[in-house]
Design a protein around this motif. Structure first.
Motif, PDB file in Angstrom:
ATOM      1  N   ARG A  65      30.142  37.032  37.172  1.00  0.00           N
ATOM      2  CA  ARG A  65      30.714  38.261  36.667  1.00  0.00           C
ATOM      3  C   ARG A  65      31.742  38.457  37.604  1.00  0.00           C
ATOM      4  N   TYR A  66      32.149  37.348  38.735  1.00  0.00           N
ATOM      5  CA  TYR A  66      33.502  37.601  39.469  1.00  0.00           C
ATOM      6  C   TYR A  66      34.317  37.130  39.445  1.00  0.00           C
ATOM      7  N   ILE A  67      35.431  36.847  38.764  1.00  0.00           N
ATOM      8  CA  ILE A  67      36.032  35.453  39.245  1.00  0.00           C
ATOM      9  C   ILE A  67      37.737  35.776  39.554  1.00  0.00           C
ATOM     10  N   GLU A  68      37.956  35.234  40.867  1.00  0.00           N
ATOM     11  CA  GLU A  68      39.129  35.525  41.709  1.00  0.00           C
ATOM     12  C   GLU A  68      40.111  34.513  41.626  1.00  0.00           C
ATOM     13  N   GLU A  69      40.984  34.291  41.130  1.00  0.00           N
ATOM     14  CA  GLU A  69      41.790  32.598  41.053  1.00  0.00           C
ATOM     15  C   GLU A  69      43.464  33.601  42.100  1.00  0.00           C
ATOM     16  N   ASP A  70      44.252  33.037  42.343  1.00  0.00           N
ATOM     17  CA  ASP A  70      45.248  33.418  43.040  1.00  0.00           C
ATOM     18  C   ASP A  70      46.461  34.361  42.712  1.00  0.00           C
ATOM     19  N   ASP A  71      46.521  34.059  40.958  1.00  0.00           N
ATOM     20  CA  ASP A  71      47.126  34.940  40.188  1.00  0.00           C
ATOM     21  C   ASP A  71      46.047  36.701  39.171  1.00  0.00           C
ATOM     22  N   TYR A  72      45.228  35.975  39.145  1.00  0.00           N
ATOM     23  CA  TYR A  72      44.294  37.422  38.766  1.00  0.00           C
ATOM     24  C   TYR A  72      42.655  37.004  39.170  1.00  0.00           C
ATOM     25  N   LEU A  73      42.300  38.276  38.788  1.00  0.00           N
ATOM     26  CA  LEU A  73      41.048  38.677  39.473  1.00  0.00           C
ATOM     27  C   LEU A  73      40.318  39.282  38.196  1.00  0.00           C
ATOM     28  N   ILE A  74      38.605  38.606  38.124  1.00  0.00           N
ATOM     29  CA  ILE A  74      38.602  38.975  36.567  1.00  0.00           C
ATOM     30  C   ILE A  74      36.859  39.642  36.756  1.00  0.00           C
ATOM     31  N   ALA A  75      36.457  40.970  36.362  1.00  0.00           N
ATOM     32  CA  ALA A  75      35.267  41.159  36.895  1.00  0.00           C
ATOM     33  C   ALA A  75      34.639  41.922  35.742  1.00  0.00           C
ATOM     34  N   ASN A  76      33.255  40.983  35.357  1.00  0.00           N
ATOM     35  CA  ASN A  76      32.047  41.805  34.457  1.00  0.00           C
ATOM     36  C   ASN A  76      31.702  42.600  35.147  1.00  0.00           C
TER      37      ASN A  76
END
Length: 316
Positions: A65-76
């Motif tokens: 549901r939530y992915i956080e990396e150094d260069d991008y963020l994803i929220a589902n």
């Protein structure tokens, strides 16, 4: 369908033609609604991003549901949408933040997105990056959820007024209660899903400014309030359902009571008629001129006496 929103000195421009699009530096938001594979590929190539598959977007695990990396963020997350039959269902919506640029993918026309577009056009200076647009979409969706909860609450109050001892208890009323229970559960599921995502966004590392963090904390407070309200509505619907079933039981018991009393009232006359229906040669009343009237009168007196006895005991 692709919508690209760019910020320039005069206004926020909306671009639909991805093939002729070249200027990516001033882009704030790329919105993909029911995108085709070719449209997804084109956006990925122009902006150097990689979108999740629909199956990955619909995963319910917290890590998905939530992915956080150094260069991008994803929220589902899931947004509630009304279908053509008047029902509601959750549809997945995916957000991706990269270099202050927001990408959204969805398979439904959502009011929260249309409201955000209006806000961007009317308050252009407020939206300086994709993160602020993302928060605006969540704010609009939570406002819509609050309106829906208020509407359900009013409908539940209307059903409550209809439930009394003199009400016409029919199958349709019970089905309405069941439908609102299902809608409340679906709505609560959607709100809780947003709670998980926004809580993760609050804990994010440097993706949101202090002002945006304050907005996120306000959203969490609003969501907690909505969850409490949905719990209250669901408990109230359960109470109405139990009340409805209890009134039906009272109505059935009243009917059974009437039939029972009638059976007992006519039991003594039946006994008398059975006695005088016996074929014995020596019965005193058989040769009496008033024997028939005597038997009828005895039956009436026994019925009336039984009924009066029941009235005295408050059984009827």
């Amino acid at each position: 369908m692709i919508r690209i929103f760019q910020q320039d000195e005069a206004a926020v421009r909306k671009i639909r033609d991805i093939d002729s699009f070249r200027d990516t530096e001033r882009t704030l938001w790329v919105d993909l609604q029911n995108p085709s594979p070719d449209e997804l590929t084109s956006v990925e190539e122009k902006f150097d991003v990689s979108f999740q598959s629909q199956q990955e977007q619909a995963e319910i695990e917290s890590s998905s549901r939530y992915i956080e990396e150094d260069d991008y963020l994803i929220a589902n997350t899931n947004f509630l949408v009304q279908d053509r039959k008047g029902g509601y269902s959750n549809v997945p919506v995916s957000f991706m933040l990269k270099d202050e640029l927001l990408f959204t993918t969805r398979n439904a026309d959502l009011k929260a997105f249309a409201d955000t577009v209006k806000r961007i056009k009317s308050r252009r200076a407020r939206f300086r990056d994709g993160g602020q647009i993302m928060l605006s979409i969540f704010e609009s969706r939570i406002d819509s959820d609050a309106d829906l909860i208020e509407s359900i609450s009013q409908e539940v109050k209307a059903i409550n007024k209809q439930l009394d001892l003199d009400a016409k208890l029919d199958r349709e009323m019970l089905l309405n209660i069941n439908d609102y229970q299902e809608l409340t559960m679906t709505l609560r599921e959607s709100v809780v899903d947003k709670q998980r995502v926004i809580s993760a966004m609050i804990r994010s590392n440097g993706w949101f400014t202090d002002e945006e963090q304050q907005q996120l904390r306000t959203l969490i407070k609003d969501i907690n309030s909505l969850i409490e309200h949905t719990n209250f509505i669901f408990e109230r619907l359960e109470f109405l359902q139990n009340t409805f079933l209890g009134l039906i039981n009272l109505e059935q018991n009243q009917i059974i009571k009437i039939f029972t009393v009638l059976s007992l009232v006519f039991l003594p006359p039946t006994l008398i008629a059975s006695i005088y229906g016996m074929n014995f040669a020596h019965m005193p009343e058989l040769g009496w001129d008033y024997g028939y009237l005597f038997a009828l009168g005895l039956m009436v007196l026994s019925s009336v006496g039984t009924y009066l006895y029941f009235r005295k005991r408050n059984w009827v």
